[in-house]
Structure formats: C-alpha cells, structure tokens
Motif scaffolding. Structure first.
Motif, PDB file in Angstrom:
ATOM      1  N   PRO A 103       0.922  -1.179  -0.475  1.00 25.77           N
ATOM      2  CA  PRO A 103       0.488  -0.010   0.215  1.00 25.77           C
ATOM      3  C   PRO A 103       1.029   1.886   0.306  1.00 25.77           C
ATOM      4  O   PRO A 103       1.743   1.549   0.119  1.00 25.77           O
ATOM      5  CB  PRO A 103      -0.976  -0.186   1.023  1.00 25.77           C
ATOM      6  N   ASN A 104       0.423   2.696  -1.067  1.00 30.43           N
ATOM      7  CA  ASN A 104       1.340   3.408  -0.693  1.00 30.43           C
ATOM      8  C   ASN A 104       0.533   4.367  -1.293  1.00 30.43           C
ATOM      9  O   ASN A 104      -0.832   4.173  -2.247  1.00 30.43           O
ATOM     10  CB  ASN A 104       2.136   3.709  -1.470  1.00 30.43           C
ATOM     11  N   ILE A 105       0.350   5.792  -1.396  1.00 30.54           N
ATOM     12  CA  ILE A 105       0.538   7.118  -1.500  1.00 30.54           C
ATOM     13  C   ILE A 105       1.474   7.685  -2.467  1.00 30.54           C
ATOM     14  O   ILE A 105       2.368   7.704  -2.153  1.00 30.54           O
ATOM     15  CB  ILE A 105      -0.483   8.054  -0.842  1.00 30.54           C
ATOM     16  N   THR A 106       0.731   7.485  -4.163  1.00 32.50           N
ATOM     17  CA  THR A 106       1.984   8.258  -4.811  1.00 32.50           C
ATOM     18  C   THR A 106       0.970   9.563  -5.643  1.00 32.50           C
ATOM     19  O   THR A 106      -0.498   9.678  -5.854  1.00 32.50           O
ATOM     20  CB  THR A 106       2.066   7.138  -5.673  1.00 32.50           C
ATOM     21  N   PRO A 107       2.107  10.378  -5.911  1.00 31.18           N
ATOM     22  CA  PRO A 107       1.269  11.877  -6.395  1.00 31.18           C
ATOM     23  C   PRO A 107       0.913  11.191  -8.166  1.00 31.18           C
ATOM     24  O   PRO A 107       1.899  10.567  -8.173  1.00 31.18           O
ATOM     25  CB  PRO A 107       1.709  12.996  -6.414  1.00 31.18           C
ATOM     26  N   TRP A 108       0.565  11.914  -8.447  1.00 31.59           N
ATOM     27  CA  TRP A 108      -0.563  11.703 -10.342  1.00 31.59           C
ATOM     28  C   TRP A 108       1.137  12.213 -11.003  1.00 31.59           C
ATOM     29  O   TRP A 108       1.630  13.176 -10.202  1.00 31.59           O
ATOM     30  CB  TRP A 108      -1.203  12.152 -10.098  1.00 31.59           C
ATOM     31  N   PRO A 109       1.927  11.589 -12.035  1.00 27.83           N
ATOM     32  CA  PRO A 109       2.654  12.336 -12.590  1.00 27.83           C
ATOM     33  C   PRO A 109       2.058  13.612 -13.497  1.00 27.83           C
ATOM     34  O   PRO A 109       0.373  14.197 -13.435  1.00 27.83           O
ATOM     35  CB  PRO A 109       2.804  11.492 -13.910  1.00 27.83           C
ATOM     36  N   GLN A 110       3.087  14.312 -13.701  1.00 28.49           N
ATOM     37  CA  GLN A 110       3.123  15.414 -13.835  1.00 28.49           C
ATOM     38  C   GLN A 110       2.841  16.014 -15.875  1.00 28.49           C
ATOM     39  O   GLN A 110       2.167  17.004 -16.543  1.00 28.49           O
ATOM     40  CB  GLN A 110       4.292  16.377 -13.987  1.00 28.49           C
ATOM     41  N   GLU A 111       3.154  14.483 -16.462  1.00 25.92           N
ATOM     42  CA  GLU A 111       2.618  15.581 -17.513  1.00 25.92           C
ATOM     43  C   GLU A 111       0.775  14.700 -18.163  1.00 25.92           C
ATOM     44  O   GLU A 111       0.054  15.005 -17.565  1.00 25.92           O
ATOM     45  CB  GLU A 111       3.183  13.479 -18.867  1.00 25.92           C
ATOM     46  N   PRO A 112       0.610  15.718 -19.195  1.00 26.79           N
ATOM     47  CA  PRO A 112      -0.880  16.150 -19.373  1.00 26.79           C
ATOM     48  C   PRO A 112      -1.754  14.799 -19.391  1.00 26.79           C
ATOM     49  O   PRO A 112      -1.251  13.304 -20.452  1.00 26.79           O
ATOM     50  CB  PRO A 112      -0.074  16.583 -21.290  1.00 26.79           C
ATOM     51  N   GLY A 113      -2.248  14.634 -19.290  1.00 27.84           N
ATOM     52  CA  GLY A 113      -3.223  13.478 -19.262  1.00 27.84           C
ATOM     53  C   GLY A 113      -3.621  12.151 -18.052  1.00 27.84           C
ATOM     54  O   GLY A 113      -4.231  11.693 -17.973  1.00 27.84           O
ATOM     55  N   ALA A 114      -2.426  12.977 -17.254  1.00 25.72           N
ATOM     56  CA  ALA A 114      -2.250  11.715 -16.124  1.00 25.72           C
ATOM     57  C   ALA A 114      -3.003  12.302 -15.119  1.00 25.72           C
ATOM     58  O   ALA A 114      -3.233  11.790 -14.193  1.00 25.72           O
ATOM     59  CB  ALA A 114      -1.266  12.005 -15.318  1.00 25.72           C
ATOM     60  N   ALA A 115      -3.323  13.382 -14.522  1.00 23.50           N
ATOM     61  CA  ALA A 115      -3.678  14.180 -13.044  1.00 23.50           C
ATOM     62  C   ALA A 115      -5.492  13.376 -13.786  1.00 23.50           C
ATOM     63  O   ALA A 115      -6.272  13.639 -15.542  1.00 23.50           O
ATOM     64  CB  ALA A 115      -3.549  15.550 -13.633  1.00 23.50           C
ATOM     65  N   PRO A 116      -6.225  13.903 -12.218  1.00 21.45           N
ATOM     66  CA  PRO A 116      -7.562  13.085 -12.666  1.00 21.45           C
ATOM     67  C   PRO A 116      -8.884  14.715 -13.130  1.00 21.45           C
ATOM     68  O   PRO A 116      -7.864  15.487 -12.663  1.00 21.45           O
ATOM     69  CB  PRO A 116      -7.929  12.459 -11.612  1.00 21.45           C
ATOM     70  N   LEU A 117      -9.859  14.332 -13.079  1.00 18.00           N
ATOM     71  CA  LEU A 117     -10.821  15.190 -13.833  1.00 18.00           C
ATOM     72  C   LEU A 117     -11.651  15.281 -12.105  1.00 18.00           C
ATOM     73  O   LEU A 117     -12.220  14.239 -12.080  1.00 18.00           O
ATOM     74  CB  LEU A 117     -11.476  15.057 -15.283  1.00 18.00           C
ATOM     75  N   PRO A 118     -12.039  16.350 -12.160  1.00 16.41           N
ATOM     76  CA  PRO A 118     -13.272  16.578 -11.112  1.00 16.41           C
ATOM     77  C   PRO A 118     -14.322  16.236 -11.523  1.00 16.41           C
ATOM     78  O   PRO A 118     -14.488  16.604 -12.689  1.00 16.41           O
ATOM     79  CB  PRO A 118     -12.993  18.084 -11.486  1.00 16.41           C
ATOM     80  N   ALA A 119     -15.151  15.294 -11.109  1.00 21.15           N
ATOM     81  CA  ALA A 119     -16.364  14.931 -11.937  1.00 21.15           C
ATOM     82  C   ALA A 119     -17.428  15.543 -11.390  1.00 21.15           C
ATOM     83  O   ALA A 119     -17.206  16.934 -10.933  1.00 21.15           O
ATOM     84  CB  ALA A 119     -16.500  13.738 -10.191  1.00 21.15           C
TER      85      ALA A 119
END
Length: 364
Positions: A103-119
């Motif tokens: 188990p771990n908590i990891t930051p989203w990568p920085q490249e375009p298309g990696a970060a989540p979208l607000p629902a």
C-alpha cells in the motif's frame, strides 16, 4: 462513546454506502466513503493498510492516488459490503491488473493527461475525481459541464452555449452510427481545431465570442478545448466522408480539403498555413485500395481500417479515443526539447514529441 481505532473498524462503522462512480479514483472513493460515514480518512486508510503514510497536508484526490494491494482490497470489500469485481469494474485503480504489491500514496505524474478530472457535480457527487486514463478533458454525459484535469482540475459550465449541447448530440449520433471510429475521428478533429486555435486561424473570432460567453475571458486557454468542440464534430463528420472515399478509385485529398474549407473557413477556403494539420492527418489516412478488413462486426471492421496510431483502444465514451495527431496542446507546435532516438522525429507518432510506441518512418 470511545473513539474508533483501526483494529475496531468494521462494516457496522460504515453504514452508508456511497454510490459507485464509474472511473473514479481510489483516493476519491475512499474520501467520499469516510466523509459520508463521519470518519477521518486516516482511520479508514489504517483499517485497510496500516502504516500507509499520508502527506503532511493530508490526502488530496486531485493530487495523489491511493494504491492498494489485494489484501487491502479484501478488507475494503468487507467494510463497504461490495464485491471485489464490482469495485474493480467501477474503480480503475482496483482492477486486478492495477493492484499494488504494497500500500502507498503516490502523486499523479505531471505529464498532460495523467491528472484526474473533477467529476460533474450535477450528475455525480460533488468533490469526486475521475481517472483521466491519458485524456485531459471531456464533456460530461449530461451535457452541462466539461471536465478537465489540467491546472489542478477545473469544470466549465456549458449552459450559456446551447451549441455545445447540440455538438454533444451530434458526437453521440456519430458514435452510434460508426461505433468507436466516430469518437476517434472527433479526437483527430479536436486536435486540428486546437491547432487552429493556437495559431489564431479559421474560427478565431467565433471561438473568442464563445470564450466570453463561458465567462472565461481571463482563462482562454482553459476554454479553448470547449470553445472549438462544435467545429471539431463538424470536421469529424467530414473526416468520415473521407474515410469512405479514400478506398475508392480516384479519391482526391485536395478535393476533400476544399470541401472542408467550404464548411469551416469564413472565406470558404483553407489557406496553406491552415492546411498543415490536415496534411499531417491525411499522411496517415491516405488513399489506398479497398481490401477486406478484419473484425466480426461492422464497427470492428471500420476500426481495423484506421491507421496504426488509433489501434490502442480505450474504454468507450466521449473523447476517450486516441488521436493519430500526437502534438500536445500547451507545448509549441514545433517542440524540439526532445527527439525520438528511433526515428529522429520523422515518424508521424514522434513529429512533435517522442512517442513510446514509435511507429517508425512514414510510408512513402
């Protein structure tokens, strides 16, 4: 009443089952579950995977994801009273092939298309976040919001512009008629429109008016993917017309470009500068002899005719297909900071930035 400890947390402590949102991130689902049941998120996390260290300022689903191993998923199944298969189908991070070793908590990568979208808060729960899966934006199915993961995530209210709702209906109709090919062509057309937006070409004045109507005068780059959407769907419909023609004798790419100009350009003519992204697209969708296509269904056979850069199939939906035009909105149109070592930047896949699945040199 004594405070709950991780060792004492059971299904009775989570009487409220929050609805599953298809495509939601694991961190978002866990936070919604904890909030609905009046629990601190660290308490829920400790009950699943003791020792999973949170960031100093807390877990933020727009910034981090929670990775769980199989044994933690088994504990979550018991706590929320849902099947593992049900959770794995709804939450990409809990699919069997995405489970972590620890188990771990990891930051989203920085490249375009990696970060989540607000629902969309109108038809999903406010505060939920969706896994992007490589896609930076898309219209919500309800048609009232666009969701984007860039710049920390933002939503665009499409209510002031009915044209956006009409474009969504046409996009759906294209997909209903053609299958996933319809969405792939919208993805291609959207790339062309963003190219024209960056270059100040074709529909600049009209798009500027839309940005003003959306209330994003000070954030025009945010508004651009939404503002160009109606013309993207129009171009996608024209692209399908070319897809039908390019396997017939005498197919003329020049005649097709002229027809696109009559539909989209204010003057009725596409200039040489404006033709560039269409030329790149036609390099891959070039005339070729008719041949039998592989696939069991008509939709499958249509898909198999698309160029190689389309063949990575994603989950079906609006703007979920991959475009064969790999330039990256937000980077210069002639990005030179990195050159693909395999093709020296000459392949259609790597003309702008290196592409992991380099397709090699273009066909003659």
């Amino acid at each position: 009443m004594t405070a709950l400890t991780p060792a004492h947390l059971t299904a009775d402590d989570l009487p409220i089952r929050v609805p599953l949102i298809h495509g939601e991130t694991t961190a978002s689902y866990l936070r919604r579950t904890a909030t609905a049941n009046g629990l601190p998120l660290p308490t829920l996390l400790d009950s699943l995977a003791a020792g999973c260290e949170l960031p100093d300022d807390g877990l933020t689903p727009s910034r981090e994801e929670v990775l769980l191993p199989a044994d933690a998923l088994a504990r979550l199944v018991l706590l929320v009273d849902r099947d593992a298969d049900q959770l794995g189908r709804a939450l990409p991070g809990l699919a069997p092939d995405r489970l972590a070793d620890t188990p771990n908590i990891t930051p989203w990568p920085q490249e375009p298309g990696a970060a989540p979208l607000p629902a969309c808060p109108l038809c999903m729960e406010p505060g939920a976040w969706l896994a992007a899966g490589g896609h930076r934006w898309r219209p919500c199915g309800c048609g009232r919001r666009w969701m984007a993961g860039d710049e920390g995530g933002y939503l665009v209210d499409t209510g002031p512009l009915p044209d956006l709702g009409r474009a969504l209906a046409r996009h759906r109709a294209l997909m209903h008629r053609l299958g996933p090919v319809g969405d792939a062509l919208v993805a291609d057309a959207h790339q062309v429109m963003l190219w024209w937006w960056v270059s100040g070409q074709v529909g600049a004045q009209m798009w500027r008016a839309r940005e003003d109507a959306l209330g994003l005068t000070r954030h025009r780059r945010r508004a651009a993917p939404v503002a160009v959407y109606p013309e993207a769907v129009t171009l996608a419909e024209a692209m399908w017309a070319w897809e039908e023609k390019r396997r017939r004798p005498g197919a003329s790419a020049e005649a097709w470009v002229e027809s696109v100009g009559r539909q989209l350009a204010p003057t009725g003519v596409i200039s040489r500068r404006e033709r560039r992204p269409l030329t790149y697209w036609l390099e891959q969708h070039r005339p070729e002899p008719a041949k039998r296509s592989a696939g069991r269904t008509t939709a499958d056979r249509r898909w198999s005719r698309l160029p190689e850069l389309h063949q990575q199939r994603d989950e079906p939906g609006l703007l979920r297909a991959r475009s064969c035009l790999k330039w990256v909105y937000g980077l210069p149109l002639t990005e030179t900071s990195a050159v693909c070592p395999q093709c020296d930047g000459r392949a259609p896949s790597c003309r702008w930035v290196p592409y992991p699945g380099c397709t090699g040199l273009p066909r003659k």
